[in-house]
Write an enzyme that holds these catalytic residues in place. Structure first.
Site, PDB file in Angstrom:
ATOM      1  CE  LYS A 139      53.841  38.120  42.103  1.00  0.00           C
ATOM      2  NZ  LYS A 139      53.165  39.353  42.543  1.00  0.00           N
ATOM      3  NE  ARG A 187      49.258  39.909  36.188  1.00  0.00           N
ATOM      4  CZ  ARG A 187      50.546  39.618  36.081  1.00  0.00           C
ATOM      5  NH1 ARG A 187      51.166  38.970  37.065  1.00  0.00           N
ATOM      6  NH2 ARG A 187      51.227  39.959  35.006  1.00  0.00           N
TER       7      ARG A 187
END
Length: 271
Positions: free
Chosen positions: A211, A246
Site C-alpha cells: 500500500k 493479509r
C-alpha cells in the site's frame, strides 16, 4: 491470508488472475508457499475504484471458490454485497471479509444464520471517495476502536457468536495521512474492541501489503517495488498483536514470520 484478486483493476495485480485457470494456479502457488487462508475478491476497493455490477462480481468469484473448495485451507470472500456473501458461502467460502463492516442492508441477514467467520473492517466513506477531502480524527486509534466496538455489538445482537468475529482497522481506507496509518500500526492492539472479563480478545487482521503508506516511507512509487516494506510491515503487525496478515507476497512473508517466531521462542526458552 493470501490475496487473490480476480479483477482487472486492483492496484497491485489487477488483470493477472481474472482468468479462472490463472487464479487457480496462483491459489495453488500460495498453498505451496504456506498460506493459511486465501482471500478472493471480485471488485477492486482501491481509492477511486468504480463499483462492479452484482452479476459481474458473482461471475468472477463463484467459479473460483467452487474450484478451490477442496483445496484444504479456508477460503475467504472479500465483498460487501449480501448477494455475493450468500453465493460465496454456498459455493464453499468459510469467511466473509467485509470492508463495509456489515453495514449494508441485508449483510447481517446474509451471515447470521451461518457458521462462517466474519472480518469487520473500519472505513470512512467509500472506495470512490474515501481519500478525498478533509479526513480528521480526534484520536484515530480511539475512533477506529469505537467504530469496531459498535459493529461488533451489532453483530452479536444479530445472534452472531463473538468467536466468529475478527476485526481490521482498515489501513489506507479513509486514513488520509501517513500519521494516521502508522499510529494504527504502532498501537494495533488498542484498535480492537476491549473484551469483557474472561473473554478472549478479538483476532486482528492487518492488511498493509504494497500500500501507499509503505511508499510514503520508502519512496518506492509502484506497488511491485514494495515487497520488502510489505514483509517488514507484516512482521511489525505480528509483533503488535495481529493474528492475521493479509498479503500479496506469501512466500516472503511466511519466511519472515518463521524467523520472528523462532526469535520469540528463543526468548521464552531463555527467560
Amino acid at each position: 491470508m493470501g490475496i487473490l484478486n480476480v479483477t482487472p483493476d486492483s492496484f497491485s495485480d489487477g488483470g493477472r488472475y481474472i482468468a479462472r485457470d490463472n487464479a487457480l494456479r496462483q491459489a495453488e502457488r500460495m498453498v505451496a508457499d504456506g498460506v493459511d487462508i486465501v482471500d478472493i475478491g471480485g471488485e477492486s476497493t482501491r481509492p477511486g475504484a468504480p463499483t462492479v455490477p452484482l452479476e459481474q462480481e458473482l461471475a468472477r468469484v463463484v467459479p473460483v471458490i467452487e474450484a478451490l473448495a477442496g483445496i484444504g485451507i479456508p477460503l475467504s470472500i472479500d465483498t460487501y454485497k449480501p448477494e455475493v456473501m450468500r453465493a460465496a458461502l454456498a459455493a464453499g467460502a468459510d469467511l466473509v471479509n467485509d470492508i463495509w463492516g456489515f453495514r449494508r442492508a441485508g449483510a447481517l441477514d446474509a451471515v447470521s444464520g451461518t457458521d462462517c467467520g466474519l472480518c469487520v473492517m473500519h472505513m470512512l466513506g467509500e472506495p470512490q471517495t474515501m481519500q478525498r477531502g478533509e479526513i480528521d480524527y480526534e484520536d484515530v486509534v480511539g475512533d477506529v476502536r469505537a467504530f469496531l466496538e459498535a459493529r461488533v455489538d451489532a453483530l452479536t445482537q444479530a445472534g452472531i457468536a463473538r468467536n466468529r468475529i475478527s476485526v481490521d482497522p482498515g489501513f489506507g481506507f479513509g486514513k488520509a495521512t501517513r500519521e494516521h496509518n502508522y499510529a494504527l500500526l504502532a498501537r494495533l492492539r488498542d484498535t480492537a474492541p476491549r473484551p469483557a472479563a474472561g473473554e478472549a480478545p478479538f483476532p486482528i487482521l492487518a492488511g498493509m501489503s504494497r500500500k501507499s503508506m509503505l511508499g510514503a516511507v520508502t519512496g518506492r512509487s509502484t506497488p511491485a517495488e514494495r515487497v520488502a516494506a510489505s514483509v517488514a510491515a507484516a512482521v511489525c503487525a505480528a509483533e503488535r498483536g495481529a493474528a492475521i496478515v493479509r498479503v500479496h507476497d506469501v512466500a516472503e512473508t511466511v519466511d519472515a514470520l518463521k524467523v520472528w517466531a523462532a526469535v520469540r521462542e528463543a526468548e521464552n526458552v531463555t527467560r
